[in-house]
Design a protein around this motif. Structure first.
Motif, PDB file in Angstrom:
ATOM      1  N   SER A  76     -60.098 -46.567   3.420  1.00 15.85           N
ATOM      2  CA  SER A  76     -59.597 -45.204   3.595  1.00 15.85           C
ATOM      3  C   SER A  76     -59.264 -44.885   5.049  1.00 15.85           C
ATOM      4  O   SER A  76     -58.618 -43.873   5.325  1.00 15.85           O
ATOM      5  CB  SER A  76     -60.627 -44.197   3.079  1.00 15.85           C
ATOM      6  OG  SER A  76     -61.832 -44.296   3.839  1.00 15.85           O
ATOM      7  N   GLU A  77     -59.691 -45.739   5.976  1.00 23.06           N
ATOM      8  CA  GLU A  77     -59.499 -45.499   7.406  1.00 23.06           C
ATOM      9  C   GLU A  77     -58.466 -46.427   8.042  1.00 23.06           C
ATOM     10  O   GLU A  77     -58.283 -46.407   9.256  1.00 23.06           O
ATOM     11  CB  GLU A  77     -60.839 -45.646   8.143  1.00 23.06           C
ATOM     12  CG  GLU A  77     -61.885 -44.648   7.720  1.00 23.06           C
ATOM     13  CD  GLU A  77     -61.581 -43.235   8.191  1.00 23.06           C
ATOM     14  OE1 GLU A  77     -60.805 -43.051   9.151  1.00 23.06           O
ATOM     15  OE2 GLU A  77     -62.120 -42.285   7.588  1.00 23.06           O
ATOM     16  N   ARG A  78     -57.777 -47.226   7.238  1.00 23.75           N
ATOM     17  CA  ARG A  78     -56.827 -48.213   7.776  1.00 23.75           C
ATOM     18  C   ARG A  78     -55.749 -47.555   8.646  1.00 23.75           C
ATOM     19  O   ARG A  78     -55.462 -48.005   9.752  1.00 23.75           O
ATOM     20  CB  ARG A  78     -56.181 -49.017   6.649  1.00 23.75           C
ATOM     21  CG  ARG A  78     -55.332 -50.164   7.134  1.00 23.75           C
ATOM     22  CD  ARG A  78     -54.760 -50.948   5.944  1.00 23.75           C
ATOM     23  NE  ARG A  78     -54.268 -52.238   6.360  1.00 23.75           N
ATOM     24  CZ  ARG A  78     -53.068 -52.457   6.869  1.00 23.75           C
ATOM     25  NH1 ARG A  78     -52.227 -51.446   7.053  1.00 23.75           N
ATOM     26  NH2 ARG A  78     -52.696 -53.683   7.212  1.00 23.75           N
ATOM     27  N   SER A  79     -55.138 -46.516   8.162  1.00 18.44           N
ATOM     28  CA  SER A  79     -54.073 -45.842   8.923  1.00 18.44           C
ATOM     29  C   SER A  79     -54.617 -45.249  10.217  1.00 18.44           C
ATOM     30  O   SER A  79     -53.974 -45.338  11.272  1.00 18.44           O
ATOM     31  CB  SER A  79     -53.438 -44.731   8.088  1.00 18.44           C
ATOM     32  OG  SER A  79     -52.754 -45.290   6.999  1.00 18.44           O
ATOM     33  N   ARG A  80     -55.787 -44.668  10.150  1.00 22.37           N
ATOM     34  CA  ARG A  80     -56.411 -44.094  11.351  1.00 22.37           C
ATOM     35  C   ARG A  80     -56.742 -45.191  12.365  1.00 22.37           C
ATOM     36  O   ARG A  80     -56.538 -45.015  13.568  1.00 22.37           O
ATOM     37  CB  ARG A  80     -57.666 -43.332  10.963  1.00 22.37           C
ATOM     38  CG  ARG A  80     -58.339 -42.634  12.116  1.00 22.37           C
ATOM     39  CD  ARG A  80     -59.506 -41.812  11.608  1.00 22.37           C
ATOM     40  NE  ARG A  80     -60.267 -41.262  12.708  1.00 22.37           N
ATOM     41  CZ  ARG A  80     -61.556 -40.985  12.649  1.00 22.37           C
ATOM     42  NH1 ARG A  80     -62.228 -41.191  11.525  1.00 22.37           N
ATOM     43  NH2 ARG A  80     -62.182 -40.492  13.689  1.00 22.37           N
ATOM     44  N   GLU A  91     -67.086 -44.568  12.533  1.00 16.76           N
ATOM     45  CA  GLU A  91     -66.591 -43.954  11.298  1.00 16.76           C
ATOM     46  C   GLU A  91     -65.562 -44.841  10.592  1.00 16.76           C
ATOM     47  O   GLU A  91     -65.457 -44.811   9.368  1.00 16.76           O
ATOM     48  CB  GLU A  91     -65.925 -42.615  11.613  1.00 16.76           C
ATOM     49  CG  GLU A  91     -66.844 -41.590  12.205  1.00 16.76           C
ATOM     50  CD  GLU A  91     -66.085 -40.359  12.688  1.00 16.76           C
ATOM     51  OE1 GLU A  91     -64.845 -40.314  12.576  1.00 16.76           O
ATOM     52  OE2 GLU A  91     -66.748 -39.442  13.203  1.00 16.76           O
ATOM     53  N   ILE A  92     -64.797 -45.580  11.354  1.00 15.53           N
ATOM     54  CA  ILE A  92     -63.669 -46.348  10.826  1.00 15.53           C
ATOM     55  C   ILE A  92     -64.087 -47.697  10.250  1.00 15.53           C
ATOM     56  O   ILE A  92     -63.507 -48.166   9.267  1.00 15.53           O
ATOM     57  CB  ILE A  92     -62.613 -46.551  11.933  1.00 15.53           C
ATOM     58  CG1 ILE A  92     -61.964 -45.223  12.289  1.00 15.53           C
ATOM     59  CG2 ILE A  92     -61.565 -47.567  11.532  1.00 15.53           C
ATOM     60  CD1 ILE A  92     -61.049 -45.288  13.492  1.00 15.53           C
ATOM     61  N   ALA A 121     -53.518 -46.085  13.998  1.00 14.08           N
ATOM     62  CA  ALA A 121     -53.016 -44.957  14.797  1.00 14.08           C
ATOM     63  C   ALA A 121     -53.790 -44.799  16.104  1.00 14.08           C
ATOM     64  O   ALA A 121     -53.221 -44.395  17.118  1.00 14.08           O
ATOM     65  CB  ALA A 121     -53.081 -43.668  13.985  1.00 14.08           C
ATOM     66  N   LEU A 122     -55.067 -45.120  16.092  1.00 17.41           N
ATOM     67  CA  LEU A 122     -55.870 -45.033  17.312  1.00 17.41           C
ATOM     68  C   LEU A 122     -55.746 -46.282  18.178  1.00 17.41           C
ATOM     69  O   LEU A 122     -55.781 -46.197  19.400  1.00 17.41           O
ATOM     70  CB  LEU A 122     -57.342 -44.800  16.963  1.00 17.41           C
ATOM     71  CG  LEU A 122     -57.682 -43.404  16.465  1.00 17.41           C
ATOM     72  CD1 LEU A 122     -59.088 -43.375  15.871  1.00 17.41           C
ATOM     73  CD2 LEU A 122     -57.552 -42.387  17.585  1.00 17.41           C
ATOM     74  N   ALA A 177     -64.358 -43.266  17.632  1.00 14.05           N
ATOM     75  CA  ALA A 177     -64.102 -43.283  16.186  1.00 14.05           C
ATOM     76  C   ALA A 177     -64.551 -44.560  15.488  1.00 14.05           C
ATOM     77  O   ALA A 177     -64.626 -44.591  14.253  1.00 14.05           O
ATOM     78  CB  ALA A 177     -62.608 -43.069  15.932  1.00 14.05           C
ATOM     79  N   TRP A 234     -60.574 -43.944  20.705  1.00 12.89           N
ATOM     80  CA  TRP A 234     -60.703 -45.196  19.945  1.00 12.89           C
ATOM     81  C   TRP A 234     -62.175 -45.591  19.825  1.00 12.89           C
ATOM     82  O   TRP A 234     -62.686 -45.808  18.727  1.00 12.89           O
ATOM     83  CB  TRP A 234     -59.859 -46.268  20.637  1.00 12.89           C
ATOM     84  CG  TRP A 234     -60.209 -47.676  20.324  1.00 12.89           C
ATOM     85  CD1 TRP A 234     -60.793 -48.575  21.154  1.00 12.89           C
ATOM     86  CD2 TRP A 234     -59.973 -48.376  19.100  1.00 12.89           C
ATOM     87  NE1 TRP A 234     -60.950 -49.782  20.524  1.00 12.89           N
ATOM     88  CE2 TRP A 234     -60.452 -49.678  19.260  1.00 12.89           C
ATOM     89  CE3 TRP A 234     -59.418 -48.004  17.878  1.00 12.89           C
ATOM     90  CZ2 TRP A 234     -60.385 -50.636  18.248  1.00 12.89           C
ATOM     91  CZ3 TRP A 234     -59.355 -48.957  16.867  1.00 12.89           C
ATOM     92  CH2 TRP A 234     -59.823 -50.244  17.051  1.00 12.89           C
TER      93      TRP A 234
END
Length: 99
Positions: free
Chosen positions: A14-18, A82-83, A21-22, A79, A76
């Motif tokens: 669920s965090e791949r895009s984030r 969480e990622i 992006a970071l 996060a 980066w």
């Protein structure tokens, strides 16, 4: 000689895009650093959420003392917990030869 960091990340789906992006702005900013030599981001062809980053720098001391503290890395690093599914695997390699 140079030092290369091989960093493996297992990202929560669920965090791949984030994650990307970071990370992409960090990679873009690193290019302007005077001690930066090379970086390559890889993805596991059998697992789209497993990445490997290779970063090569002139000096390990500079990375530890200066580069890791750059302002563009703050969001980066903040996060990552969480990622990621689990902590990063980081190995450090000193260059013996370049052809």
């Amino acid at each position: 000689m140079s030092t290369t960091y091989v960093i493996t990340f297992v990202v929560r789906p669920s965090e791949r895009s984030r994650f990307l992006a970071l990370l992409n702005p960090v990679l873009d900013a690193m290019r302007d650093e005077s001690t930066f030599e090379y970086a390559a981001l890889h993805v596991d062809p059998s697992d789209e959420n497993r990445f490997q980053l290779h970063e090569t720098w002139e000096s390990h001391a500079d990375v530890v003392d200066v580069q890791l503290h750059r302002h563009y890395r703050a969001a980066w690093h903040h996060a990552l917990e969480e990622i990621l599914e689990r902590p990063r695997d980081i190995t450090i390699w000193d260059q013996l030869r370049a052809d």
